[in-house]
Design a protein around this motif. Structure first.
Motif, PDB file in Angstrom:
ATOM      1  N   PRO A 110       0.817  -1.223   0.000  1.00  0.00           N
ATOM      2  CA  PRO A 110       0.000   0.000   0.000  1.00  0.00           C
ATOM      3  C   PRO A 110       0.849   1.270   0.000  1.00  0.00           C
ATOM      4  N   TYR A 111       2.069   1.160   0.503  1.00  0.00           N
ATOM      5  CA  TYR A 111       2.923   2.344   0.624  1.00  0.00           C
ATOM      6  C   TYR A 111       3.842   2.525  -0.579  1.00  0.00           C
ATOM      7  N   ARG A 112       4.331   1.423  -1.156  1.00  0.00           N
ATOM      8  CA  ARG A 112       5.321   1.527  -2.233  1.00  0.00           C
ATOM      9  C   ARG A 112       4.718   1.381  -3.619  1.00  0.00           C
ATOM     10  N   THR A 113       3.620   0.613  -3.753  1.00  0.00           N
ATOM     11  CA  THR A 113       3.033   0.347  -5.070  1.00  0.00           C
ATOM     12  C   THR A 113       1.521   0.565  -5.003  1.00  0.00           C
ATOM     13  N   PRO A 114       1.070   1.792  -4.831  1.00  0.00           N
ATOM     14  CA  PRO A 114      -0.364   2.029  -4.610  1.00  0.00           C
ATOM     15  C   PRO A 114      -1.257   1.578  -5.764  1.00  0.00           C
ATOM     16  N   GLN A 115      -0.776   1.661  -7.008  1.00  0.00           N
ATOM     17  CA  GLN A 115      -1.606   1.200  -8.121  1.00  0.00           C
ATOM     18  C   GLN A 115      -1.829  -0.312  -8.038  1.00  0.00           C
ATOM     19  N   LEU A 116      -0.766  -1.047  -7.790  1.00  0.00           N
ATOM     20  CA  LEU A 116      -0.894  -2.498  -7.677  1.00  0.00           C
ATOM     21  C   LEU A 116      -1.728  -2.878  -6.461  1.00  0.00           C
ATOM     22  N   TYR A 117      -1.576  -2.116  -5.399  1.00  0.00           N
ATOM     23  CA  TYR A 117      -2.407  -2.330  -4.201  1.00  0.00           C
ATOM     24  C   TYR A 117      -3.887  -2.201  -4.576  1.00  0.00           C
ATOM     25  N   SER A 118      -4.219  -1.177  -5.318  1.00  0.00           N
ATOM     26  CA  SER A 118      -5.609  -0.965  -5.723  1.00  0.00           C
ATOM     27  C   SER A 118      -6.101  -2.110  -6.593  1.00  0.00           C
ATOM     28  N   ALA A 119      -5.270  -2.542  -7.537  1.00  0.00           N
ATOM     29  CA  ALA A 119      -5.662  -3.638  -8.421  1.00  0.00           C
ATOM     30  C   ALA A 119      -5.827  -4.943  -7.643  1.00  0.00           C
ATOM     31  N   ALA A 120      -4.930  -5.187  -6.687  1.00  0.00           N
ATOM     32  CA  ALA A 120      -5.043  -6.394  -5.871  1.00  0.00           C
ATOM     33  C   ALA A 120      -6.338  -6.372  -5.058  1.00  0.00           C
ATOM     34  N   LYS A 121      -6.682  -5.212  -4.546  1.00  0.00           N
ATOM     35  CA  LYS A 121      -7.936  -5.097  -3.791  1.00  0.00           C
ATOM     36  C   LYS A 121      -9.130  -5.405  -4.689  1.00  0.00           C
ATOM     37  N   ALA A 142      -5.157  -8.534   5.626  1.00  0.00           N
ATOM     38  CA  ALA A 142      -4.267  -7.912   6.611  1.00  0.00           C
ATOM     39  C   ALA A 142      -3.220  -7.062   5.902  1.00  0.00           C
ATOM     40  N   ARG A 143      -2.644  -7.587   4.808  1.00  0.00           N
ATOM     41  CA  ARG A 143      -1.678  -6.799   4.032  1.00  0.00           C
ATOM     42  C   ARG A 143      -2.358  -5.602   3.373  1.00  0.00           C
ATOM     43  N   MET A 144      -3.655  -5.718   3.137  1.00  0.00           N
ATOM     44  CA  MET A 144      -4.425  -4.578   2.622  1.00  0.00           C
ATOM     45  C   MET A 144      -4.691  -3.537   3.707  1.00  0.00           C
ATOM     46  N   LEU A 145      -4.294  -3.851   4.941  1.00  0.00           N
ATOM     47  CA  LEU A 145      -4.501  -2.983   6.111  1.00  0.00           C
ATOM     48  C   LEU A 145      -5.974  -2.818   6.445  1.00  0.00           C
ATOM     49  N   ASP A 146      -6.774  -3.810   6.080  1.00  0.00           N
ATOM     50  CA  ASP A 146      -8.219  -3.789   6.306  1.00  0.00           C
ATOM     51  C   ASP A 146      -8.569  -4.860   7.336  1.00  0.00           C
ATOM     52  N   GLY A 147      -8.488  -4.477   8.603  1.00  0.00           N
ATOM     53  CA  GLY A 147      -8.734  -5.430   9.665  1.00  0.00           C
ATOM     54  C   GLY A 147     -10.152  -5.951   9.702  1.00  0.00           C
ATOM     55  N   LEU A 152       3.071  -2.068  13.614  1.00  0.00           N
ATOM     56  CA  LEU A 152       2.299  -2.538  14.761  1.00  0.00           C
ATOM     57  C   LEU A 152       0.808  -2.284  14.566  1.00  0.00           C
ATOM     58  N   ILE A 153       0.014  -3.244  14.960  1.00  0.00           N
ATOM     59  CA  ILE A 153      -1.444  -3.301  14.762  1.00  0.00           C
ATOM     60  C   ILE A 153      -1.862  -2.679  13.425  1.00  0.00           C
ATOM     61  N   PRO A 154      -1.335  -3.200  12.316  1.00  0.00           N
ATOM     62  CA  PRO A 154      -1.628  -2.626  11.003  1.00  0.00           C
ATOM     63  C   PRO A 154      -3.042  -2.892  10.515  1.00  0.00           C
ATOM     64  N   ALA A 155      -3.682  -3.942  11.041  1.00  0.00           N
ATOM     65  CA  ALA A 155      -4.995  -4.312  10.520  1.00  0.00           C
ATOM     66  C   ALA A 155      -5.883  -4.792  11.663  1.00  0.00           C
ATOM     67  N   LEU A 156      -6.045  -3.937  12.647  1.00  0.00           N
ATOM     68  CA  LEU A 156      -6.849  -4.289  13.814  1.00  0.00           C
ATOM     69  C   LEU A 156      -8.327  -4.064  13.491  1.00  0.00           C
ATOM     70  N   PRO A 157      -9.177  -5.093  13.616  1.00  0.00           N
ATOM     71  CA  PRO A 157     -10.610  -4.892  13.353  1.00  0.00           C
ATOM     72  C   PRO A 157     -11.266  -4.105  14.480  1.00  0.00           C
ATOM     73  N   ASP A 158     -12.403  -3.528  14.187  1.00  0.00           N
ATOM     74  CA  ASP A 158     -13.110  -2.719  15.186  1.00  0.00           C
ATOM     75  C   ASP A 158     -13.406  -3.516  16.457  1.00  0.00           C
TER      76      ASP A 158
END
Length: 821
Positions: free
Chosen positions: A604-615, A638-643, A703-709
């Motif tokens: 998500p930080y280094r390759t935002p276009q690929l991140y978007s496509a992967a999502k 989790a790698r999408m940072l979407d807990g 740390l806690i990159p993808a913590l769910p609500d």
């Protein structure tokens, strides 16, 4: 100073309240297993596995031994392919993929064995007359002690059975007791699906089984095995027939089970199974049950106690485990998520021990003579997934069996690379077994995939990234180099775009409609990503070891010519070179997201276009799938940072099997359901929960990159590991903010932290904000090529939450503590 002390005590007070009255880490039930294997509870010590049914009147202890496989040393290469490669490639480039697949079936797929089978050793049956009328039934698996217990009452007598698979003693031990003397009576028999067996009793109060494994697919069964069950009653009488033992009116009974084979290694089966089984048994039987139990718990907890996770608890945790699974999607039960996380660690400790065989498709537990997919090693995802938790959840020693298998496959795979593909180095297709076969199995639709060995080799590199041991790196460098050499020779130039690609190739187990539903293709995305990793790790390893300068240059040149990732017309990450993905394809394999996880080519930080496509690809494929696929998706989200999305996948996985459309989910004993049972989903979800709490693959320790609500309010974790030798001594969070974190640096180097809130050192000193590339060599990330983007694609760049990044210089052996600012 007073403010800091106040904060410290408030934190202690808050977390003390949060942690009190936590239920133990137990799977427990109010009904027996009956005859359903997936209801039984697994125990194991890496050599022996057992499923404990806990039936009062007829108990079953189903048994496995880690080297009891069908067949014998063999090879399954098909050298016909070497003369047909040019024709297969020609057909693919002409768009005749189906014809290429038909030819591949003739010349690539093995004409002999399609892999050997992991076999059951049988089962010990204990029959208790009159115990079908029982009350107050309870059984549990205590994963903090690795002991299965059954309790119930018949009349006014309370019966207890404890079973463990002793780690130090290499036997299974069962202790039967009652609250009144002379109450234990039963008959023991042995049952097995194996055809070539002899069952008999001995004068030493032993029930024995001996035999030879079965033939399978042209390969003669030559694994000899011996099982000895010893009965040590306290009081009572003993009698026997030729095939049964009866204990009558004993005060207590201890049962010892020892099983061994003649297997030494994948090319040597000259061991003495009789002497081995007898030696293990005699050493264990000389000890008392309390001695064995104490030593067993200590050996087990050496691994298990390294990591603790507290997500809180609710009243939902008071229910039996099978009820908690049924309720998980409609109640808040954070403790079940913690239990499931630790259960994955329990299963890995129980099925994978140094010096033993790796956990297979079913770990070390299988009751069928012909198990699904042979219960072997499927290396296009499943076997690798088994070991995703090993390094990060502080079980690095348990990675050893898989790492050893990778090195052994690197040996057997040299001949496959040479005779089938005319290449240097080594390779393996999509399956291997205890004999380390590397030929292509199953129809070409699945079996013509050439990247299994290469993916395995990346685990060797990962182990080094976590411990920094250069001696280990030097020992595995030949395997890393060999994986790269294979691709150097097997890559060809694409006739149109001039990229270097693999042909024939395929994206595991999937096929585009545009290619007449044939999987055979050229230069698929996952393969390109794997080759990028193989070249990159070989380059880094050679540089660190000061070796092969000319090879480094060649690998860099070839790596620059690999096909880049592409974003297609549906805004998806393309699975194939051509833009032919179907947005309604919900296939369980999403192999082209290998670059997101376990690799780190998509960020998500280094390759935002690929991140978007992967999502977009993840959304198009959907959530519901087979159990192991949902486990992989937890890691991806989790790698999408979407807990929250990751947690939704955990809910899906912790759904009773048969409830979801796909049939995936969990059995009552928390085994993952493909269905049928596959253990990879358990390990995948444990890895995914770890990724939600801590990630270290993208240039920093996040740390806690993808913590769910549902976990935001409060939590605590300790013992996780990050790359570069960093161990998380403890981390506490409250309301989505890290309030305290302590790391130990085992090898020194820069600790780059990425945190959702500002922090400072425990002594009050400010932290240095990070700038530039992380200079720690274990955190260097490769330069992912810019993607090619379809004109029809709509790319929505990620809106990332603010994080704070700090650099902390560390020294080996030192501890570093941080608190919220």
């Amino acid at each position: 100073m007073k403010q800091r002390l106040l904060l410290f005590f408030l934190t202690l007070s808050w977390f003390g309240c949060f942690s009190q009255n936590q239920p133990g880490l137990k799977l427990w039930y109010e009904v027996p297993s009956g005859n359903t294997w997936e209801n039984a509870l697994p125990i194991g010590n890496g050599r022996l596995g057992a499923m404990i049914y806990g039936n009062p009147a007829k108990d079953i202890i189903q048994l496995n031994e880690h080297t009891l496989w069908s067949g014998s040393p063999n090879r399954n290469d098909n050298p016909l392919v070497l003369d047909s490669l040019a024709q297969i490639r020609k057909l693919i480039f002409e768009g005749k993929q189906k014809e290429a697949e038909q030819l591949a079936n003739r010349v690539i797929i093995s004409k002999t064995s399609h892999g050997q089978m992991f076999e059951p050793a049988g089962e010990l049956n204990l029959s208790f007359k009159g115990h079908d009328q029982y009350t107050d039934y309870y059984r549990e698996l205590d994963i903090e002690k690795a002991i299965a217990t059954t309790k119930y009452k018949v009349g006014n007598v309370i019966y207890t059975r404890e079973v463990l698979a002793s780690f130090p003693d290499r036997v299974i031990v069962m202790r039967l007791t009652a609250n009144k003397p002379r109450s234990i009576s039963f008959t023991a028999t042995y049952k097995t699906p194996q055809p070539n067996v002899t069952i008999k009793t001995t004068s030493a109060k032993q029930l024995t089984v001996s035999g030879t494994s079965i033939d399978h697919e042209t390969v003669k069964g030559m694994v000899r095995y011996k099982g000895i069950t010893q009965f040590k009653p306290a009081g009572g009488t003993y009698s026997s027939t030729d095939t049964s033992i009866t204990i009558t009116n004993a005060d207590a009974v201890t049962i010892f089970i020892s099983i061994a084979t003649n297997f030494n290694n994948f090319h040597d089966i000259n061991g003495n199974e009789n002497a081995r089984a007898a030696t293990y048994l005699s050493k264990a039987a000389a000890k008392s049950f309390p001695e064995i139990r104490t030593a067993h718990i200590a050996a087990y907890q050496k691994y298990f106690n390294r990591v603790q996770l507290d997500l809180g608890t609710t009243d939902a945790a008071k229910k039996p485990t099978d009820e908690r699974i049924k309720n998980f999607n409609t109640t808040n039960d954070p403790h079940l998520a913690s239990l499931y996380f630790q259960y994955g660690r329990y299963l890995l400790i129980s099925s994978s021990q140094p010096g033993g065989q790796p956990a297979n498709l079913q770990g070390i537990w299988s009751h069928q003579l012909y198990p699904p997919w042979d219960a072997k090693y499927t290396i296009n995802i499943n076997a690798q997934m088994n070991y995703w938790p090993a390094e990060k959840t502080n079980l690095a020693e348990l990675h050893e069996p898989f790492l050893k298998m990778a090195k052994e496959v690197a040996v057997t795979g040299e001949r496959t690379a040479r005779e089938m593909y005319g290449a240097r180095g080594w390779m393996a297709h999509h399956n291997t077994d205890i004999w380390r076969a590397t030929g292509a199995v199953d129809p070409a639709f699945w079996g013509a995939w050439v990247n299994g060995g290469a993916w395995m080799s990346q685990h060797l590199w990962e182990h080094y990234l976590y411990n920094g041991d250069k001696e280990f790196l030097a020992s595995v460098y030949p395997a890393l180099k060999g994986a790269a050499l294979f691709y150097l020779d097997f890559l060809i130039e694409h006739p149109e775009n001039k990229w270097l690609v693999i042909s024939p190739d395929e994206s595991p187990e999937n096929a585009p409609k545009a290619h007449d539903n044939s999987s055979i293709d050229v230069g698929v995305t996952m393969t390109n990503q794997i080759i990028f990793d193989v070249f990159s790790t070989a380059i880094k390893a050679a540089e660190m070891l000061n070796k092969d300068a000319s090879l480094i240059d060649t690998l860099k040149q070839k790596r620059n010519r690999l096909a880049p990732m592409q974003i297609g017309q549906h805004s998806q990450l393309q699975e194939w070179l051509d833009d032919i993905d179907d947005p309604n394809d919900h296939h369980r394999h999403i192999s082209h997201l290998y670059g997101l996880f376990p690799s780190n080519q998509i960020s998500p930080y280094r390759t935002p276009q690929l991140y978007s496509a992967a999502k977009n690809t993840l959304l198009q494929r959907g959530d519901i799938s087979t159990g192991w696929s949902m486990g992989w998706k937890v890691n991806w989200w989790a790698r999408m940072l979407d807990g929250n999305h990751a947690y939704k996948l955990i809910q899906n996985q912790l759904t009773p099997v048969g409830t979801l459309e796909s049939g995936g989910g969990s059995y009552n004993n928390l085994f993952d359901a493909h269905p049928p049972f596959q253990i990879d989903g358990n390990f995948g979800c444990t890895s995914g929960i770890t990724e939600m709490l801590l990630q270290s693959a993208d240039g920093s320790v996040h740390l806690i990159p993808a913590l769910p609500d549902v976990w935001l309010t409060a939590g605590k974790v300790s013992g996780l590991r990050a790359r570069g030798g960093f161990e998380l001594i403890t981390m506490e969070w409250k309301d989505g903010k890290v309030v305290k974190v302590v790391f130990k640096s085992t090898i020194g180097g820069n600790l780059r932290l990425r945190i959702p809130n500002e922090m400072k050192l425990m002594n009050g000193a400010s932290l240095k904000k990070a700038t530039g590339e992380n200079r720690n060599p274990f955190y260097q990330t490769g330069n992912t090529a810019a993607p090619l983007v379809s004109e029809k694609a709509v790319i929505s760049l990620p809106r990332l939450k603010e994080t704070f990044i700090y650099d902390v210089p560390t020294k080996a052996g030192q501890v570093y503590s941080f608190i919220i600012k």
